[in-house]
Design a protein around this motif. Structure first.
Motif, short mmCIF file in Angstrom:
data_model
loop_
_atom_site.label_atom_id
_atom_site.label_comp_id
_atom_site.label_asym_id
_atom_site.label_seq_id
_atom_site.Cartn_x
_atom_site.Cartn_y
_atom_site.Cartn_z
N VAL A 1 0.75 -1.10 -0.14
CA VAL A 1 0.06 0.21 -0.05
C VAL A 1 0.92 1.16 -0.02
O VAL A 1 1.92 1.37 0.76
CB VAL A 1 -0.87 -0.04 1.30
N ILE A 2 0.49 2.25 -0.98
CA ILE A 2 0.95 3.44 -1.00
C ILE A 2 -0.04 4.48 -0.41
O ILE A 2 -1.26 4.51 -0.86
CB ILE A 2 1.50 3.96 -2.28
N GLY A 3 0.08 5.06 0.67
CA GLY A 3 -0.95 6.01 1.08
C GLY A 3 -0.78 7.54 0.83
O GLY A 3 0.63 7.85 1.24
N LEU A 4 -1.57 8.49 0.65
CA LEU A 4 -1.48 9.68 0.44
C LEU A 4 -1.34 10.57 1.77
O LEU A 4 -2.22 10.13 2.75
CB LEU A 4 -2.50 10.43 -0.40
N ALA A 5 -0.34 11.19 2.17
CA ALA A 5 -0.18 11.63 3.39
C ALA A 5 -0.17 13.09 3.48
O ALA A 5 0.61 13.83 2.70
CB ALA A 5 1.03 11.21 4.24
N ARG A 6 -0.78 14.17 4.07
CA ARG A 6 -0.87 15.59 4.01
C ARG A 6 0.14 16.08 4.77
O ARG A 6 0.72 17.16 4.37
CB ARG A 6 -2.01 15.86 4.17
N SER A 7 0.88 15.41 5.79
CA SER A 7 1.87 15.91 6.75
C SER A 7 2.72 15.03 7.16
O SER A 7 2.48 13.62 6.82
CB SER A 7 0.83 16.50 7.95
N GLU A 8 3.97 15.14 7.66
CA GLU A 8 4.91 14.11 8.09
C GLU A 8 4.30 13.32 9.28
O GLU A 8 4.58 12.13 9.53
CB GLU A 8 6.05 14.86 8.73
N ALA A 9 3.45 14.02 9.98
CA ALA A 9 2.59 13.11 11.11
C ALA A 9 1.53 12.15 10.60
O ALA A 9 1.67 10.77 10.97
CB ALA A 9 1.71 14.20 11.87
N SER A 10 0.99 12.52 9.56
CA SER A 10 0.18 11.43 8.84
C SER A 10 1.08 10.45 7.86
O SER A 10 0.79 9.16 8.07
CB SER A 10 -0.72 11.75 7.74
N ALA A 11 2.26 10.87 7.44
CA ALA A 11 3.19 9.85 6.88
C ALA A 11 3.63 8.74 7.77
O ALA A 11 3.70 7.56 7.42
CB ALA A 11 4.41 10.70 6.37
N GLU A 12 3.84 9.32 9.12
CA GLU A 12 4.38 8.46 9.94
C GLU A 12 3.29 7.36 10.53
O GLU A 12 3.47 6.08 10.77
CB GLU A 12 4.85 9.18 11.35
N ARG A 13 2.14 7.76 10.49
CA ARG A 13 0.94 6.89 11.16
C ARG A 13 0.88 5.89 9.83
O ARG A 13 0.48 4.75 10.18
CB ARG A 13 -0.36 7.62 10.93
N LEU A 14 1.06 6.44 8.66
CA LEU A 14 0.87 5.23 7.54
C LEU A 14 1.97 4.18 7.70
O LEU A 14 1.71 2.99 7.53
CB LEU A 14 0.93 6.01 6.07
N ARG A 15 3.29 4.65 7.95
CA ARG A 15 4.49 3.94 8.13
C ARG A 15 4.10 3.03 9.36
O ARG A 15 4.34 1.69 8.95
CB ARG A 15 5.76 4.71 8.39
N SER A 16 3.60 3.39 10.28
CA SER A 16 3.25 2.47 11.45
C SER A 16 2.36 1.33 11.21
O SER A 16 2.50 0.45 11.77
CB SER A 16 2.80 3.29 12.49
N ALA A 17 1.35 1.89 10.32
CA ALA A 17 0.35 0.98 9.86
C ALA A 17 0.81 0.05 8.66
O ALA A 17 0.00 -0.98 8.48
CB ALA A 17 -0.81 1.61 9.52
N GLY A 18 1.99 0.05 8.28
CA GLY A 18 2.41 -0.91 7.09
C GLY A 18 2.37 -0.32 5.55
O GLY A 18 2.47 -1.06 4.81
N ALA A 19 2.16 0.88 5.58
CA ALA A 19 2.12 1.62 4.22
C ALA A 19 3.23 2.50 4.04
O ALA A 19 3.90 2.89 4.79
CB ALA A 19 0.90 2.37 4.08
N THR A 20 3.53 2.80 2.69
CA THR A 20 4.56 3.82 2.45
C THR A 20 3.86 4.98 1.83
O THR A 20 2.82 5.15 1.01
CB THR A 20 5.32 3.02 0.99
N PRO A 21 4.27 6.14 2.78
CA PRO A 21 3.38 7.45 2.35
C PRO A 21 3.95 8.13 0.92
O PRO A 21 5.30 8.01 0.68
CB PRO A 21 3.88 8.24 3.57
N LEU A 22 3.08 8.84 0.40
CA LEU A 22 3.33 9.62 -0.84
C LEU A 22 2.87 11.03 -0.24
O LEU A 22 1.73 11.27 -0.03
CB LEU A 22 2.41 9.22 -2.01
#
Length: 289
Positions: free
Chosen positions: A27-48
């Motif tokens: 999964v690649i997940g859209l992240a609006r902020s670094e905080a969102s990006a970290e939540r995605l990483r923690s859940a197993g996704a790669t942030p964009l």
């Protein structure tokens, strides 16, 4: 499959993300902020990194994917323009992918308007709130787009033990106050638990025929009064005072979209059960939570 998920840190999206990861998808997940990006990483996704409101700035950076699930929402007054601009930027990028991706787009139960005692199906006519009329054109655009294999899911009112559409009820109970409902306690809502809805999104991505539309409704209809009683029981409290808020007042305070809370409707999820093998766990009022 390699999946691009929009809204992966939101209430619905985080359940979809969990279901995708559990199913072995990348999964690649859209992240609006670094905080969102970290939540995605923690859940197993790669942030964009990127903002839904500025799709032109990140769409071209999207690597090849097999599927897209759009579970993000912007409830601003210009949400229609935001969504149209997103499709303008994203569809050409998806059309240039090595393989035509699947695209699961989100509609909504409020597009069907009030149904009374009738149960709406995927073939029922639309009668949307003016605030959501744009969604019909965008939905049809995705279904007809040559760049993707489009599928649409119309979620019912989405909840979980954490809240969702029940959030204001739960917050009021925790604070020991009364509960405000829009319109009346007799308004009927179709319901779907967030975990069951996530399962439907993934099934739609994996199995749906291009051009398919499904209602994500596990419970066809339950009155708001009965919902409040069930929430209070779930939280182990006595039934609180319930106050009715005028629809116009709610719309002025929250936005025109809030008129949807006063729409009384019933929605069938039988098509998804029959075609996709969807088996919602929370499909009876007695098993609401």
């Amino acid at each position: 499959m390699h999946v691009f998920l929009l809204g992966g840190t939101g209430f619905i999206g985080r359940h979809i993300l969990q279901r995708l990861v559990e199913g072995g998808h990348e999964v690649i997940g859209l992240a609006r902020s670094e905080a969102s990006a970290e939540r995605l990483r923690s859940a197993g996704a790669t942030p964009l990194l990127g903002d839904l409101r500025a799709a032109g700035e990140w769409a071209g950076k999207l690597p090849p994917v097999d599927a897209v699930i759009h579970a993000a929402a912007d409830f601003g007054d210009d949400m229609g323009e935001v969504e149209t601009a997103l499709l303008d930027a994203l569809l050409p990028v998806l059309g240039a992918m090595p393989k035509r991706p699947r695209f699961v787009y989100t509609g909504g139960c409020w597009l069907f308007g009030a149904t009374g005692e009738q149960v709406a199906t995927e073939d029922s006519p639309f009668d949307p709130l003016p605030a959501f009329g744009w969604m019909i054109d965008n939905m049809r655009r995705v279904l007809a787009a040559p760049e993707v294999e489009g599928t649409v899911i119309h979620p019912a009112m989405v909840y979980s033990g954490e809240g969702g559409v029940f959030s204001s009820f739960m917050e009021a109970i925790r604070e020991g106050g009364g509960i405000d409902v829009v319109g009346s306690i007799d308004v009927v809502w179709p319901l779907v638990h967030a975990e069951d809805l996530a399962d439907l999104y993934v099934r739609g991505m994996e199995k749906a025929r291009p051009g398919s539309v499904y209602n994500g409704s596990a419970i066809e209809g339950m009155s708001v009064g009965d919902i409040v009683s069930a929430v209070a029981q779930h939280m182990g409290t006595a039934l609180p005072e319930v106050r009715a808020t005028a629809v116009d007042e709610a719309a002025e305070r929250l936005g025109e979209w809030a008129r949807g809370y006063a729409i009384s409707q019933r929605l069938s999820g039988d098509k998804a059960r029959a075609e996709l093998g969807w088996k919602p766990w929370h499909e009876r009022a007695a098993a609401l939570f």
